[in-house]
Design a protein around this motif. Structure first.
Motif, PDB file in Angstrom:
ATOM      1  N   ALA A  53       0.754  -1.167  -0.057  1.00 58.27           N
ATOM      2  CA  ALA A  53       0.013   0.173   0.029  1.00 58.27           C
ATOM      3  C   ALA A  53       0.742   1.307   0.032  1.00 58.27           C
ATOM      4  N   ALA A  54       1.814   0.975   0.737  1.00 52.28           N
ATOM      5  CA  ALA A  54       2.896   2.339   0.822  1.00 52.28           C
ATOM      6  C   ALA A  54       3.449   2.561  -0.628  1.00 52.28           C
ATOM      7  N   GLU A  55       3.718   1.421  -1.352  1.00 51.74           N
ATOM      8  CA  GLU A  55       4.523   1.467  -2.516  1.00 51.74           C
ATOM      9  C   GLU A  55       3.348   2.107  -3.306  1.00 51.74           C
ATOM     10  N   VAL A  56       1.956   1.688  -3.472  1.00 45.99           N
ATOM     11  CA  VAL A  56       1.330   2.270  -4.362  1.00 45.99           C
ATOM     12  C   VAL A  56       1.008   3.716  -4.214  1.00 45.99           C
ATOM     13  N   GLU A  57       1.103   4.306  -2.792  1.00 48.04           N
ATOM     14  CA  GLU A  57       1.173   5.810  -2.534  1.00 48.04           C
ATOM     15  C   GLU A  57       1.952   6.503  -3.362  1.00 48.04           C
ATOM     16  N   GLU A  58       3.132   5.822  -2.980  1.00 54.45           N
ATOM     17  CA  GLU A  58       4.371   6.629  -3.709  1.00 54.45           C
ATOM     18  C   GLU A  58       4.391   6.638  -5.210  1.00 54.45           C
ATOM     19  N   ARG A  59       3.751   5.546  -5.664  1.00 51.66           N
ATOM     20  CA  ARG A  59       3.782   5.578  -7.337  1.00 51.66           C
ATOM     21  C   ARG A  59       2.524   6.720  -7.819  1.00 51.66           C
ATOM     22  N   LEU A  60       1.471   6.507  -6.881  1.00 49.80           N
ATOM     23  CA  LEU A  60       0.336   7.502  -7.428  1.00 49.80           C
ATOM     24  C   LEU A  60       0.912   8.993  -7.295  1.00 49.80           C
ATOM     25  N   GLU A  71       3.699  10.167  -8.022  1.00 49.06           N
ATOM     26  CA  GLU A  71       4.318  10.421  -9.134  1.00 49.06           C
ATOM     27  C   GLU A  71       3.695  10.503 -10.399  1.00 49.06           C
ATOM     28  N   VAL A  72       2.402  10.310 -10.397  1.00 52.34           N
ATOM     29  CA  VAL A  72       1.519  10.350 -11.594  1.00 52.34           C
ATOM     30  C   VAL A  72       0.988  11.692 -11.249  1.00 52.34           C
ATOM     31  N   ASN A  73       0.985  12.246 -12.593  1.00 51.26           N
ATOM     32  CA  ASN A  73       0.373  13.798 -12.601  1.00 51.26           C
ATOM     33  C   ASN A  73      -1.070  13.679 -12.991  1.00 51.26           C
ATOM     34  N   ARG A  74      -1.829  13.170 -12.039  1.00 53.85           N
ATOM     35  CA  ARG A  74      -3.379  13.294 -12.265  1.00 53.85           C
ATOM     36  C   ARG A  74      -3.976  12.848 -11.219  1.00 53.85           C
ATOM     37  N   ARG A  75      -5.280  13.319 -11.004  1.00 48.57           N
ATOM     38  CA  ARG A  75      -6.252  12.891  -9.811  1.00 48.57           C
ATOM     39  C   ARG A  75      -7.080  11.885 -10.307  1.00 48.57           C
TER      40      ARG A  75
END
Length: 272
Positions: free
Chosen positions: A31-38, A40-44
């Protein structure tokens, strides 16, 4: 008919035990990895969905997300989500490509898929020790540790499922335990105990576990090390705005011309 990999009834029983006596640090890590990757994505993302056996990990992180279990048929509406996360369950899927296809169909055009699962290097030390111990004690081998996919194969699964811009990468975690029994108890508390359809249905001999302990590698002092590989799959639902690979034959310069130009550039020039 293809033999089933996973006994879903046993898997559900194992996960229910994990909810009572949890050791969900790998779920938290994912879950922490997903938060980090999201980040980095320039999108809401406004319509996320999460496929998980442990909703309590995700509900605080993605309030309002649709949470669905990792059943063979996922309860996801077609083209309803701009983000789908398949969280630490694909390694138990009887049909992983089918799971990926369902996730892709649930995405809106240009929606993001993130899939996290345990990879082939997970529990490599325990596999070696158990196999050697069982061969020595019983003279044979039985299914005891889930076979997990290698990262080099998973990118191809994303393509087969119809995702654009597929990427597969991994992170490694090493966890220390007092002994192999401590490790196995932790696996049960994670919901990752043996739920293989072809597993033995009778108790194992105590001599097997003593021999496994004696054969276990990667010992440091009075502790043993267990490796966990978390693979992250990233893909996008196709959309015309995405980058496209060049069509075969559309390059301006041929490979032979590029190599000849590079050769000429590498030849030392004289002073005169």
């Amino acid at each position: 008919m293809t033999p089933l990999l996973t006994d879903r009834t046993a898997l559900a029983r194992n996960r229910a035990r994990a909810l009572r006596d949890p050791a969900l640090f790998l779920q938290e890590e994912a879950a922490a990895e997903v938060e980090e990757r999201l980040r980095e994505v320039n999108r809401r993302f406004t319509a996320p969905a999460v496929v998980t056996a442990f909703p309590q990990i995700w509900q605080p992180r993605l309030p309002g997300a649709r949470i669905v279990p990792d059943d063979d048929t996922l309860e996801l509406e077609p083209a309803a989500h701009d983000l789908v996360i398949h969280a630490m369950a694909l390694h138990w899927a009887n049909d992983p490509v089918g799971q990926l296809v369902q996730c892709r169909r649930a995405l809106k055009p240009d929606g993001l898929f993130l899939g996290l699962l345990l990879g082939g290097r997970t529990l490599s030390e325990l596999r070696v020790a158990l196999a050697g111990a069982e061969a020595a004690v019983t003279g044979g081998l039985s299914p005891r540790v889930l076979p997990m996919a290698e990262i080099r194969d998973l990118g191809g699964l994303l393509q087969r499922a119809g995702f654009a811009l597929p990427v597969a990468d991994s992170l490694m975690r090493e966890v220390r335990y007092r002994d192999t029994l401590h490790l196995m108890r932790d696996l049960r508390a994670m919901g990752e105990g043996n739920a293989l359809e072809a597993r033995l249905r009778r108790p194992s001999r105590r001599a097997l576990f003593a021999e496994t302990e004696a054969r276990y590698p990667s010992r440091a002092g009075d502790r043993i090390s267990a490796t966990f590989e978390i693979i992250c799959l990233t893909g996008w639902s196709p959309h015309e705005s995405q980058q496209k690979p060049l069509r075969p034959g559309s390059a301006v310069q041929s490979l032979a011309e590029a190599l000849e130009a590079a050769r000429k550039d590498a030849i030392p020039k004289g002073d005169g």
